[in-house]
Design an enzyme around this catalytic site. Structure first.
Site, PDB file in Angstrom:
ATOM      1  N   HIS A 229       0.857  -1.208   0.000  1.00  0.00           N
ATOM      2  CA  HIS A 229       0.000   0.000   0.000  1.00  0.00           C
ATOM      3  C   HIS A 229       0.886   1.250   0.000  1.00  0.00           C
ATOM      4  O   HIS A 229       1.630   1.471  -0.942  1.00  0.00           O
ATOM      5  CB  HIS A 229      -0.930  -0.074   1.218  1.00  0.00           C
ATOM      6  N   HIS A 270      -2.368  -2.110  -9.695  1.00  0.00           N
ATOM      7  CA  HIS A 270      -3.319  -1.443  -8.796  1.00  0.00           C
ATOM      8  C   HIS A 270      -4.598  -2.270  -8.721  1.00  0.00           C
ATOM      9  O   HIS A 270      -4.992  -2.901  -9.691  1.00  0.00           O
ATOM     10  CB  HIS A 270      -3.647  -0.032  -9.314  1.00  0.00           C
ATOM     11  N   ASP A 328       2.978   5.415  -6.701  1.00  0.00           N
ATOM     12  CA  ASP A 328       4.233   5.232  -5.959  1.00  0.00           C
ATOM     13  C   ASP A 328       5.459   5.093  -6.842  1.00  0.00           C
ATOM     14  O   ASP A 328       6.585   5.076  -6.338  1.00  0.00           O
ATOM     15  CB  ASP A 328       4.105   3.978  -5.071  1.00  0.00           C
TER      16      ASP A 328
HETATM   17  C1  SDX Z   1      -1.358   2.175  -3.374  1.00  0.00           C
HETATM   18  O1  SDX Z   1      -6.138   1.042  -3.208  1.00  0.00           O
HETATM   19  C2  SDX Z   1      -5.598   2.181  -3.454  1.00  0.00           C
HETATM   20  O2  SDX Z   1      -6.215   3.084  -3.959  1.00  0.00           O
HETATM   21  C3  SDX Z   1      -4.150   2.275  -3.037  1.00  0.00           C
HETATM   22  C4  SDX Z   1      -3.425   3.556  -3.438  1.00  0.00           C
HETATM   23  C5  SDX Z   1      -3.995   4.744  -2.698  1.00  0.00           C
HETATM   24  O3  SDX Z   1      -3.853   5.872  -3.216  1.00  0.00           O
HETATM   25  O4  SDX Z   1      -4.501   4.533  -1.560  1.00  0.00           O
HETATM   26  O5  SDX Z   1      -3.560   3.756  -4.835  1.00  0.00           O
HETATM   27  C6  SDX Z   1      -1.948   3.504  -3.076  1.00  0.00           C
HETATM   28  O6  SDX Z   1      -1.364   1.337  -2.526  1.00  0.00           O
HETATM   29  C7  SDX Z   1      -0.857   1.884  -4.770  1.00  0.00           C
HETATM   30  C8  SDX Z   1      -0.318   0.435  -4.903  1.00  0.00           C
HETATM   31  C9  SDX Z   1       1.106   0.435  -4.321  1.00  0.00           C
HETATM   32  N1  SDX Z   1       1.620  -0.961  -4.272  1.00  0.00           N
HETATM   33  C10 SDX Z   1       2.575  -1.360  -5.105  1.00  0.00           C
HETATM   34  O7  SDX Z   1       3.048  -0.702  -6.033  1.00  0.00           O
HETATM   35  C11 SDX Z   1       3.095  -2.756  -4.784  1.00  0.00           C
HETATM   36  C12 SDX Z   1       3.216  -3.529  -6.086  1.00  0.00           C
HETATM   37  N2  SDX Z   1       1.868  -3.750  -6.613  1.00  0.00           N
HETATM   38  C13 SDX Z   1       1.256  -5.013  -6.305  1.00  0.00           C
HETATM   39  O8  SDX Z   1       1.539  -5.521  -5.025  1.00  0.00           O
HETATM   40  C14 SDX Z   1      -0.175  -5.066  -6.758  1.00  0.00           C
HETATM   41  O9  SDX Z   1      -0.263  -4.468  -7.978  1.00  0.00           O
HETATM   42  C15 SDX Z   1      -1.294  -4.548  -5.887  1.00  0.00           C
HETATM   43  C16 SDX Z   1      -1.234  -5.122  -4.520  1.00  0.00           C
HETATM   44  C17 SDX Z   1      -1.233  -3.051  -5.816  1.00  0.00           C
HETATM   45  C18 SDX Z   1      -2.537  -5.010  -6.557  1.00  0.00           C
HETATM   46  O10 SDX Z   1      -2.417  -6.417  -6.626  1.00  0.00           O
HETATM   47  P1  SDX Z   1      -3.604  -7.300  -7.194  1.00  0.00           P
HETATM   48  O11 SDX Z   1      -4.849  -7.013  -6.451  1.00  0.00           O
HETATM   49  O12 SDX Z   1      -3.162  -8.726  -7.275  1.00  0.00           O
HETATM   50  O13 SDX Z   1      -3.755  -6.693  -8.648  1.00  0.00           O
HETATM   51  P2  SDX Z   1      -4.412  -7.395  -9.830  1.00  0.00           P
HETATM   52  O14 SDX Z   1      -5.517  -8.295  -9.374  1.00  0.00           O
HETATM   53  O15 SDX Z   1      -4.726  -6.356 -10.833  1.00  0.00           O
HETATM   54  O16 SDX Z   1      -3.226  -8.318 -10.406  1.00  0.00           O
HETATM   55  C19 SDX Z   1      -3.433  -8.935 -11.646  1.00  0.00           C
HETATM   56  C20 SDX Z   1      -2.275  -9.878 -11.833  1.00  0.00           C
HETATM   57  C21 SDX Z   1      -2.072 -10.843 -10.662  1.00  0.00           C
HETATM   58  O17 SDX Z   1      -1.515 -12.028 -11.206  1.00  0.00           O
HETATM   59  P3  SDX Z   1      -2.559 -13.275 -11.482  1.00  0.00           P
HETATM   60  O18 SDX Z   1      -3.173 -13.622 -10.144  1.00  0.00           O
HETATM   61  O19 SDX Z   1      -3.587 -12.758 -12.495  1.00  0.00           O
HETATM   62  O20 SDX Z   1      -1.676 -14.364 -12.048  1.00  0.00           O
HETATM   63  O21 SDX Z   1      -1.048  -9.136 -11.947  1.00  0.00           O
HETATM   64  C22 SDX Z   1      -0.157  -9.553 -10.933  1.00  0.00           C
HETATM   65  C23 SDX Z   1      -0.986 -10.189  -9.836  1.00  0.00           C
HETATM   66  O22 SDX Z   1      -0.207 -11.130  -9.135  1.00  0.00           O
HETATM   67  N3  SDX Z   1       0.495  -8.345 -10.437  1.00  0.00           N
HETATM   68  C24 SDX Z   1       1.792  -8.099 -10.529  1.00  0.00           C
HETATM   69  C25 SDX Z   1       1.976  -6.828  -9.974  1.00  0.00           C
HETATM   70  N4  SDX Z   1       0.799  -6.352  -9.574  1.00  0.00           N
HETATM   71  C26 SDX Z   1      -0.125  -7.290  -9.855  1.00  0.00           C
HETATM   72  N5  SDX Z   1       2.827  -8.825 -11.028  1.00  0.00           N
HETATM   73  C27 SDX Z   1       4.051  -8.257 -10.934  1.00  0.00           C
HETATM   74  N6  SDX Z   1       4.308  -7.031 -10.425  1.00  0.00           N
HETATM   75  C28 SDX Z   1       3.281  -6.298  -9.933  1.00  0.00           C
HETATM   76  N7  SDX Z   1       3.540  -5.108  -9.408  1.00  0.00           N
END
Ligand code: SDX
Length: 394
Positions: A229, A270, A328
């Site tokens: 996050h 995201h 971020d």
């Molecule tokens: C913030 O919610 C908000 O609004 C948050 C925020 C705010 O202003 O409050 O916007 C701030 O928290 C932004 C996010 C910051 N976090 C990061 O940058 C950490 C890296 N990102 C990931 O951990 C991830 O993207 C999440 C946690 C943010 C979202 O993860 P999800 O819910 O799994 O996203 P998704 O369902 O769209 O993912 C789709 C696929 C998944 O793989 P499969 O299950 O389909 O095989 O993409 C993969 C995910 O595993 N994936 C990634 C990835 N992010 C998602 N793979 C590699 N690198 C990534 N960064």
């Protein structure tokens, strides 16, 4: 109704939460605060105007803006007793741990904040926490450096005052650079609110029990700290430092795609945006402006980040999964250039997001339909069974 949750792929997610504050269109990559596009707010307003908008639903006119800025200015000092809370922490404590403790302690100083039914008291609570967060964040930083705390100055505007408390010392008066102050002010605006993200949902859930709003903000800070996050900006800069050179980008892209590798590309992806996070585009521009002002146009990490973004956005995995840079991705680089240490990045995020947290908290407690949040679960444990006597248990 607010507080309804459903069980969805391992997450307890808010099924429905009525709100008038922020709108996100994840597919279009659109973000509106009270109907205004984030791009226009970042260009035409300062952070306190945006705070006023989020709280009141309308942008202030000139006299309202001046009155609000003066009110905030007159609440920036913290009780002298509050400073004593810092000395209980080790000097090497993470500033976010300090923020959780000290902001939570504020609830012990303002008992009238519990009078939620009174709109005036809610505004006083809002103004107090918005005014004091920069002071507390700067104190958390100064404590880690061993430097004395700096008192706020009323001759400076909100963001310049914060930079004075962060970087000024009793020996040398901080001279704000207007370009750098404006850049940080825009960074605050970009982080002000983001509908029902994890930390905002935490504040709403904590607040739904009738807890003191300052204690609820402390809970939001704790949730924001996580690297998935708000901690992602700190993690993203560490990732860029670890990648080190464009020649190694491919190795890390491969790791991000490998299901057997827990590595994720920090600053990418995201829960809601399946297109560019509009804040990431604005943050990249702010980063560019700051580096140019500082003569750092060839900053190694900025060039590496732009190359990483380019390669990732052309990669079929990222295209298929709709993974784009989020808020971020560039924020760590620009904060580092502003002289903010990595450990403070998420504290800056918390400073700004306090506006959104308090606004969302007030929307919830003034909703006539709101009840205490009570997430339900999908029980997948043992079926009902009888307790065996101790002697017979295997
Ligand atoms: C913030 O919610 C908000 O609004 C948050 C925020 C705010 O202003 O409050 O916007 C701030 O928290 C932004 C996010 C910051 N976090 C990061 O940058 C950490 C890296 N990102 C990931 O951990 C991830 O993207 C999440 C946690 C943010 C979202 O993860 P999800 O819910 O799994 O996203 P998704 O369902 O769209 O993912 C789709 C696929 C998944 O793989 P499969 O299950 O389909 O095989 O993409 C993969 C995910 O595993 N994936 C990634 C990835 N992010 C998602 N793979 C590699 N690198 C990534 N960064």
């Amino acid at each position: 109704k607010t507080g309804l949750f459903t069980y969805d792929s391992g997450f307890l997610s808010t099924a429905s939460c009525k709100s008038k504050i922020t709108f996100i269109d994840g597919d279009k990559g659109e973000l509106l605060y009270r109907g205004y596009p984030i791009e226009q707010l970042a260009e035409n307003c300062n952070f306190l105007e945006v705070a006023y908008l989020l709280k009141n639903g309308e942008l202030p006119n000139a006299s309202q803006k001046t009155a609000f800025e003066d009110t905030i200015k007159n609440h920036t000092m913290v009780h002298e007793q509050l400073a004593k809370f810092f000395s209980g922490f080790r000097r090497d404590a993470h500033p976010m741990a300090v923020m959780v403790g000290v902001v939570g302690a504020l609830s012990a100083f303002y008992h009238e904040a519990m009078d939620f039914s009174d709109a005036e008291h809610r505004s006083i609570s809002f103004n107090r926490i918005i005014a004091k967060m920069p002071t507390i964040v700067a104190m958390a930083y100064k404590y880690t450096t061993g430097q004395p705390f700096m008192y706020p100055r009323n001759d400076l505007d909100y963001t310049a005052n914060f930079m004075h408390m962060m970087f000024g010392t009793p020996c040398e008066t901080y001279k704000p650079n207007p370009v750098l102050v404006r850049a940080l002010d825009i960074i605050f605006t970009l982080h002000a609110d983001h509908e029902q993200n994890a930390s905002t949902s935490t504040v709403r859930l904590a607040g739904s029990s009738g807890a003191n709003p300052f204690a609820c903000i402390s809970a939001g800070i704790a949730c924001l700290w996580g690297p998935a996050h708000g901690g992602a900006n700190e993690a993203c800069l560490q990732m860029l430092e670890e990648i080190g050179d464009v020649s190694r980008v491919g190795e890390y892209i491969a790791r991000a795609k490998d299901k057997n590798d827990s590595f994720k590309l920090m600053g990418f992806g995201h829960r809601v945006y399946k297109n560019f996070d509009p804040r990431a585009k604005l943050m990249r521009q702010v980063c560019n402006d700051v580096l140019k002002e500082l003569g750092l146009e060839n900053d190694r990490l900025f060039k590496l980040a732009m190359e990483l973004e380019k390669i990732a956005l052309e990669d079929p995995y990222f295209v298929e999964k709709k993974l784009y840079p989020n808020v971020d991705f560039y924020s760590g680089i620009v904060q580092k250039a502003l002289g903010i240490p990595t450990s403070m990045f998420t504290c800056i995020f918390a400073l700004a997001r306090t506006v959104g947290w308090m606004t969302q908290w007030e929307e919830m407690i003034t909703d006539p339909e709101y009840k205490i949040g009570r997430p339900r679960q999908l029980y997948i444990g043992a079926a009902k069974r009888d307790v065996a006597p101790l002697a017979s248990r295997k």
